[in-house]
Design a protein around this motif. Sequence first.
Motif, PDB file in Angstrom:
ATOM      1  N   LEU A 125       0.832  -1.212   0.000  1.00 56.52           N
ATOM      2  CA  LEU A 125       0.000   0.000   0.000  1.00 56.52           C
ATOM      3  C   LEU A 125       0.861   1.254   0.000  1.00 56.52           C
ATOM      4  O   LEU A 125       0.598   2.221  -0.710  1.00 56.52           O
ATOM      5  CB  LEU A 125      -0.918   0.010   1.227  1.00 56.52           C
ATOM      6  N   GLU A 126       1.911   1.214   0.831  1.00 52.23           N
ATOM      7  CA  GLU A 126       2.796   2.379   0.926  1.00 52.23           C
ATOM      8  C   GLU A 126       3.461   2.661  -0.422  1.00 52.23           C
ATOM      9  O   GLU A 126       3.538   3.806  -0.870  1.00 52.23           O
ATOM     10  CB  GLU A 126       3.858   2.123   1.997  1.00 52.23           C
ATOM     11  N   LYS A 127       3.905   1.617  -1.097  1.00 55.29           N
ATOM     12  CA  LYS A 127       4.533   1.802  -2.404  1.00 55.29           C
ATOM     13  C   LYS A 127       3.548   2.390  -3.406  1.00 55.29           C
ATOM     14  O   LYS A 127       3.895   3.287  -4.186  1.00 55.29           O
ATOM     15  CB  LYS A 127       5.068   0.464  -2.917  1.00 55.29           C
ATOM     16  N   ASP A 128       2.320   1.894  -3.378  1.00 55.47           N
ATOM     17  CA  ASP A 128       1.296   2.428  -4.287  1.00 55.47           C
ATOM     18  C   ASP A 128       0.994   3.882  -3.981  1.00 55.47           C
ATOM     19  O   ASP A 128       0.814   4.699  -4.894  1.00 55.47           O
ATOM     20  CB  ASP A 128       0.008   1.601  -4.183  1.00 55.47           C
ATOM     21  N   GLU A 129       0.928   4.200  -2.679  1.00 56.57           N
ATOM     22  CA  GLU A 129       0.629   5.583  -2.285  1.00 56.57           C
ATOM     23  C   GLU A 129       1.737   6.534  -2.734  1.00 56.57           C
ATOM     24  O   GLU A 129       1.476   7.631  -3.241  1.00 56.57           O
ATOM     25  CB  GLU A 129       0.454   5.670  -0.762  1.00 56.57           C
ATOM     26  N   VAL A 130       2.984   6.120  -2.543  1.00 51.41           N
ATOM     27  CA  VAL A 130       4.121   6.946  -2.964  1.00 51.41           C
ATOM     28  C   VAL A 130       4.099   7.140  -4.477  1.00 51.41           C
ATOM     29  O   VAL A 130       4.316   8.242  -4.991  1.00 51.41           O
ATOM     30  CB  VAL A 130       5.457   6.313  -2.516  1.00 51.41           C
TER      31      VAL A 130
END
Length: 412
Positions: A125-130
Amino acid sequence: MSNNINLIDSFQEFKEFKNIDRPTVISVLEEVFRSMIRRKYGTDENCDVIVNPDNGDLEIWRTRVVVEDGFSEDDDLEIELADARKYDPDLEVGDDYIEEITLESFGRRAILAARQTLVSKILELEKDEVFKKYKDREGELITGEVYQIWKKETLVLDDDGNELILPKTEQIPADYFKKGDSIRAVVHKVEMVNANPRIIISRTAPEFLQRLFELEVPEIFDGLITIRKIVREPGERAKVAVESYDDRIDPVGACVGMKGSRIHGIVRELRNENIDVINYTNNTQLYIQRALSPARIGSIKLDEEHKTAAVYLKSDQVSLAIGRGGHNIKLAGKLTGYEIDVYREAEEVEEDVDIEEFADEIDGWIIDELKRVGLDTAKSVLALSVDDLVRRTDLEENTIHEIIQVLQAEFE
């Protein structure tokens, strides 16, 4: 281990660092436990997973229908009356038997696997958000801190600790950084590489210069002045075509500022890159003339079909038009969209006349005297004053005046 295990708080530090909102973490946590329920009971349709967003408590409730003893076809969905009454004596056939599922019932291995899955999903999720965050910010100016310097690229961290890459090719040649330096650049390209976001920033892109102008020149930020085009040779020279929608505003003057006050800060940021601010026009010849500044143009011949321009100028202006390293003419071509060739203008040169040609009008001994002091052409004599000629030769002043009259008549 208590029934209400506060798993969300166990991930609180991680969640806050990664800047993922609480509802998203709760949603992921619920899905992880539903997956555990499906693996153990075959279905999660008759289960409710309740996550308290205020304190992070987690509860799992399972509902089964009470059936007559010996008639249960699926123990995951039904419970026999005798077994149900062990927990609630008032239950009858057809009632719903609701029980709380404790985490202990899943077993230690399943709980550890769930934690691992949760961490993995949050990282995704964090990678997608970034990726989404920076994909939407392509072309924007950002500020970061230099964290590590390698031979071919520099690692920069933003305020949230996200990694940004500044390749050597996107640095101004005179750029020099050390760890901890604050750095400004634009988001140049954002891509996913092996499921990881790779954010490339740039200090050589035209957009970087445009964002700096927007910061320094309020009229550009407010839309009163528009930047039509920017071309750069990073660290050497840049040309910026600007246009004003208000006749009362001088776009070039506004960009440069009083005594260069506005543009000086930009030049320093670009490591003393020379910046030519040019007033945009639809008149192609005038546009090319301005683009070749500071050279003064004599005339221009355009070939609209092949997008070429032959520019004629005086000899002393050719080097200015070309510029150091050819940057000026190259950038002018990029700015205008024309391939520009420069030519020296043909200068009218009056031919000189040998002094011997005046033997019919000037005595031979006088000619010999002039040649004795190195004056062997008409123009070499006319280039000196009367006093100089008297001093350098043995001729009288009256004789020299007569010689000058004869020579001048030749060029009239």
